[in-house]
Design a protein around this motif. Structure first.
Motif, short mmCIF file in Angstrom:
data_model
loop_
_atom_site.label_atom_id
_atom_site.label_comp_id
_atom_site.label_asym_id
_atom_site.label_seq_id
_atom_site.Cartn_x
_atom_site.Cartn_y
_atom_site.Cartn_z
N ARG A 1 15.08 -15.45 2.30
CA ARG A 1 15.59 -14.12 2.06
C ARG A 1 16.72 -13.80 3.04
O ARG A 1 17.68 -13.11 2.71
CB ARG A 1 14.44 -13.12 2.20
N ALA B 1 9.70 3.65 5.33
CA ALA B 1 8.99 3.31 6.57
C ALA B 1 9.85 2.46 7.50
O ALA B 1 10.06 2.81 8.66
CB ALA B 1 7.68 2.58 6.25
N PHE B 2 10.34 1.34 7.00
CA PHE B 2 10.89 0.34 7.91
C PHE B 2 12.40 0.41 8.07
O PHE B 2 12.95 -0.22 8.96
CB PHE B 2 10.47 -1.06 7.45
N PHE C 1 7.35 7.08 8.98
CA PHE C 1 6.06 6.50 8.59
C PHE C 1 5.16 7.52 7.90
O PHE C 1 4.38 7.17 7.03
CB PHE C 1 5.37 5.89 9.81
N MET D 1 8.89 3.13 -0.68
CA MET D 1 7.95 3.28 0.42
C MET D 1 8.36 2.38 1.60
O MET D 1 8.42 2.84 2.74
CB MET D 1 6.54 2.89 -0.06
N TYR D 2 8.66 1.14 1.30
CA TYR D 2 9.04 0.20 2.35
C TYR D 2 10.28 0.69 3.09
O TYR D 2 10.32 0.69 4.33
CB TYR D 2 9.28 -1.18 1.75
N PHE E 1 0.09 -2.89 -1.26
CA PHE E 1 1.14 -2.09 -0.63
C PHE E 1 0.57 -0.95 0.20
O PHE E 1 1.20 -0.46 1.12
CB PHE E 1 2.11 -1.53 -1.69
N LEU E 2 -0.66 -0.53 -0.12
CA LEU E 2 -1.27 0.61 0.57
C LEU E 2 -1.50 0.29 2.05
O LEU E 2 -1.41 1.17 2.90
CB LEU E 2 -2.60 0.94 -0.11
N MET F 1 1.58 -1.28 11.90
CA MET F 1 1.36 -0.51 13.12
C MET F 1 0.21 -1.08 13.94
O MET F 1 0.29 -1.17 15.16
CB MET F 1 1.09 0.95 12.76
N TRP G 1 5.66 11.94 12.63
CA TRP G 1 5.58 11.02 13.76
C TRP G 1 6.91 10.36 14.02
O TRP G 1 7.55 9.83 13.12
CB TRP G 1 4.50 9.96 13.48
N VAL H 1 6.64 -7.58 7.20
CA VAL H 1 6.45 -6.46 8.12
C VAL H 1 5.98 -6.87 9.51
O VAL H 1 6.02 -6.06 10.43
CB VAL H 1 5.49 -5.38 7.55
N GLN I 1 20.35 -14.31 2.16
CA GLN I 1 21.01 -13.37 1.26
C GLN I 1 22.02 -12.48 1.97
O GLN I 1 23.07 -12.16 1.44
CB GLN I 1 19.96 -12.47 0.63
N ALA J 1 6.34 7.86 4.34
CA ALA J 1 6.08 6.60 3.65
C ALA J 1 4.59 6.46 3.32
O ALA J 1 4.23 6.01 2.22
CB ALA J 1 6.53 5.42 4.50
N SER J 2 3.71 6.87 4.25
CA SER J 2 2.28 6.81 3.97
C SER J 2 1.92 7.73 2.82
O SER J 2 1.12 7.38 1.94
CB SER J 2 1.48 7.20 5.20
N MET K 1 0.31 -1.84 3.83
CA MET K 1 1.51 -2.41 4.43
C MET K 1 1.92 -1.70 5.73
O MET K 1 2.08 -2.34 6.77
CB MET K 1 2.63 -2.31 3.40
N ILE K 2 2.06 -0.39 5.66
CA ILE K 2 2.55 0.37 6.82
C ILE K 2 1.52 0.36 7.96
O ILE K 2 1.86 -0.05 9.08
CB ILE K 2 2.90 1.81 6.40
N PRO K 3 0.28 0.77 7.69
CA PRO K 3 -0.67 0.79 8.80
C PRO K 3 -0.93 -0.60 9.37
O PRO K 3 -1.12 -0.72 10.59
CB PRO K 3 -1.95 1.37 8.19
N GLY L 1 17.33 -6.10 -1.26
CA GLY L 1 16.62 -5.16 -0.39
C GLY L 1 17.19 -3.75 -0.41
O GLY L 1 16.67 -2.86 0.25
N SER M 1 2.81 6.07 -0.35
CA SER M 1 1.88 5.02 -0.76
C SER M 1 0.63 5.62 -1.41
O SER M 1 0.11 5.08 -2.38
CB SER M 1 1.53 4.11 0.42
#
Lengths: 324, 276
Positions: B230, A288-289, A294, A284-285, B120-121, B128, A56, B215, B233, A297-298, B123-125, A269, A301
């Motif tokens: 943060r 993705a970011f 994504f 993972m972070y 964390f699982l 979105m 994607w 996020v 930094q 990254a998914s 986090m991404i979705p 970071g 996870s």
């Protein structure tokens, strides 16, 4: 319910609630959880599973998703940086996890047997790191760990250079020169220490609560039989603590394998030099970011989730035993 | 017996040194917030208070022009999330402890099962979903998903079933008391101690939350306090004094809450673990 003649209807409605209220109420009362979890818990999880099998391009919108099968998983697993992030995660998990329990268990036993008046204060002091902001405290630790001016190096080198009759008696244990904690060889130690510092009190409290449930007559009987305190510790306390040890270790495994905040802040970071402090959750972070991938990254996870699930299962096989 | 005394002394000293290690970072955090960068970065580092407190705070405001807003936002989110959790978790806990209904056990097991899902699982979705909803940089994105935690439901169920007799609810029902009235006239006054514990835990957890805002909040004005800290930094020469004062501000309310209610907090945080 219809809305015809109002007085009659109101009476009927009241009657209805009195008769049926206690049948409907519990469903209404538990519904907020399920509505919220459905929308912001379950749906994202399913979506993330779906996403992990797709390629994607975020900029091109949701329509541009393309089915790629397990390609994301293969790509993630073959990626050197992912492998090293898994390695880092395990090293940090062990380096912070083992000392946590090695310190917490005897500490709890000692507090349990030897403290009365100061007891709550001591427990409170050891517990307070657990409730403080990880970000704030990790920032403070980056100052304390700085190479030339950090307090930690000051203390360590003064111990390392401690001399009795011109011999540095502690040099074998402590450094004699300032340690550059940001170097790859030491990054993980720095992170592990912060994690240890945060969670040792938590584990102590868990062990303490288990110690309080051991019946006193067991010790009395052992004393009558002539067992000394060390024998009592080995033959009564430790076996009685086993269920709690299993539980506490499980929590440590689950928590340590998803470490994110401490390494994220401590390494700014980035994961640090050579990404020596980059954990799997951070990888993972970043995938993705930062890299906007994504799908991969998914997949990462879910791989991490599987690893945690397997280890938790293995731990229950090894430590859980027949007690549970 | 004599050797026992010596062992004990060593153990006391170890516990004491350990306690210093636990507290030292807080001490230096406060000390550093009153020193200039050159003061902090000198050998040996300062161990008493200096006079740069105000200067450091102004530096903090220079780097983070929205810091007051960040602080207010953090407080707002933490309070709203806490209030919603108290309401929703106590309602659900009340249902699970005082009612018999179909699928009760299955639903309860499901709720407990969700605690096993690692954060964390999602986090991404979640990021979105929030961007699809247009909730990016909106406090809603942090409030709504956190409004009813599984842990809180468990705590409330334990507390209600162990402290309120079912007959009380039944008697009220016999007297014709409406269902919701039973909740807020009878149950709520009796579970105020549990409200205290759950409230503290939720407040602290929300106040400290970093992964969530990371996020969904990318506008500096909408940062929560941990995110704002943060952001200090990545500013080249890190203003350590300002960082320390910011960290102190993030930690002080927690230390205050901990000092006034440490026993309750520790019991509350571990009760789920121990009884569950």
């Amino acid at each position: 319910m219809t809305t015809m003649t109002r007085p009659l209807n109101a009476a009927r409605r009241k009657n209805f609630w009195l008769r049926k209220g206690n049948k409907i109420a519990p469903y209404l009362y538990v519904s907020p959880f399920f509505i919220i979890f459905g929308a912001f818990g379950l749906f994202p999880l399913l979506f993330s599973l779906y996403l992990s099998f797709h390629y994607w391009e975020p900029a091109a919108g949701l329509a541009s998703m393309e089915w790629v099968g397990v390609e994301n998983y293969v790509f993630a697993l073959e990626d050197e940086w992912f492998q090293s992030s898994i390695y880092n995660t395990f090293i940090i998990a062990l380096k912070s996890g083992i000392p946590q329990h090695a310190v917490a268990l005897p500490l709890a036993y000692f507090i349990h047997t030897s403290f009365t008046r100061m007891r709550n204060t001591v427990i409170g002091i050891y517990f307070v790191p657990y409730i403080t902001s990880t970000v704030a405290i990790s920032l403070v630790f980056t100052t304390l760990f700085s190479r030339d001016y950090g307090m930690i190096n000051q203390v360590l080198t003064s111990l390392g250079n401690f001399t009795i009759a011109d011999i540095k008696v502690l040099a074998w244990l402590f450094p004699t020169e300032n340690v550059d904690w940001s170097r790859p060889a030491y990054t993980k130690d720095m992170i592990s220490f912060v994690v240890f510092w945060r969670f040792v009190g938590w584990n102590t409290v868990l062990y303490l609560s288990a110690l309080q449930t051991i019946p006193k007559d067991l010790y009395e009987a052992a004393t009558i039989d002539g067992a000394n305190r060390y024998q009592q510790f080995w033959h009564i306390t430790l076996p009685m603590l086993k269920p709690m040890a299993f539980f506490a270790v499980t929590l440590t495994i689950i928590g340590n394998l998803q470490l994110f905040e401490e390494p994220f802040i401590i390494t700014g970071g980035t994961g640090g030099i050579e990404q020596a402090g980059k954990t799997a959750a951070m990888h993972m972070y970043i995938t993705a970011f930062v890299e906007s991938d994504f799908g991969t990254a998914s997949a990462i996870s879910w791989i991490l989730f599987m690893i945690i699930a397997c280890l938790t299962w293995l731990n229950s096989k090894l430590l859980g035993g027949r007690n549970d | 017996m004599k050797s026992m005394g010596k062992d004990k002394l060593i153990a006391y000293i170890t516990v004491f040194i350990g306690a210093i290690i636990m507290l030292a970072p807080f001490y230096f955090m406060f000390i550093f917030s009153s020193h200039s960068n050159t003061g902090i970065l000198s050998v040996p580092p300062p161990i008493t208070f200096g006079d740069y407190l105000v200067t450091n705070f102004n530096t903090l405001l220079d780097f983070l022009p929205y810091f007051w807003h960040n602080l207010a936002l953090s407080l707002f989110i933490a309070i709203v999330v806490t209030a919603l959790n108290l309401l929703f978790c106590s309602l659900a806990g009340y249902a699970f402890s005082m009612f018999e209904f179909r699928f009760k056990n299955a639903l309860f097991v499901m709720i407990m099962g969700t605690m096993l899902i690692p954060p964390f699982l999602g986090m991404i979705p979640t990021a979105m979903v929030m961007s699809q909803l247009g909730w990016m940089n909106d406090p809603k994105a942090l409030i709504v998903p956190a409004a009813c935690g599984a842990m809180g439901i468990f705590m409330m169920r334990q507390f209600i079933s162990s402290s309120i007799p079912k007959e009380l609810v039944e008697a009220a029902r016999m007297d014709g008391c409406r269902e919701f009235k039973i909740y807020y006239r009878i149950i709520v006054p009796l579970i105020l101690p549990a409200f205290g514990t759950l409230g503290l835990i939720t407040f602290i957890g929300t106040w400290n939350n970093f992964m969530g805002p990371l996020v969904v909040m990318n506008d500096m004005k909408m940062f929560t306090v941990p995110l704002a800290l943060r952001a200090l930094q990545g500013t080249g020469q890190v203003p350590w004094g300002a960082v320390s004062i910011g960290a102190s501000i993030a930690v002080l309310p927690l230390l205050f809450l901990f000092v006034i209610a440490s026993r309750r907090l520790i019991d509350g945080l571990t009760s789920g673990a121990v009884k569950g």
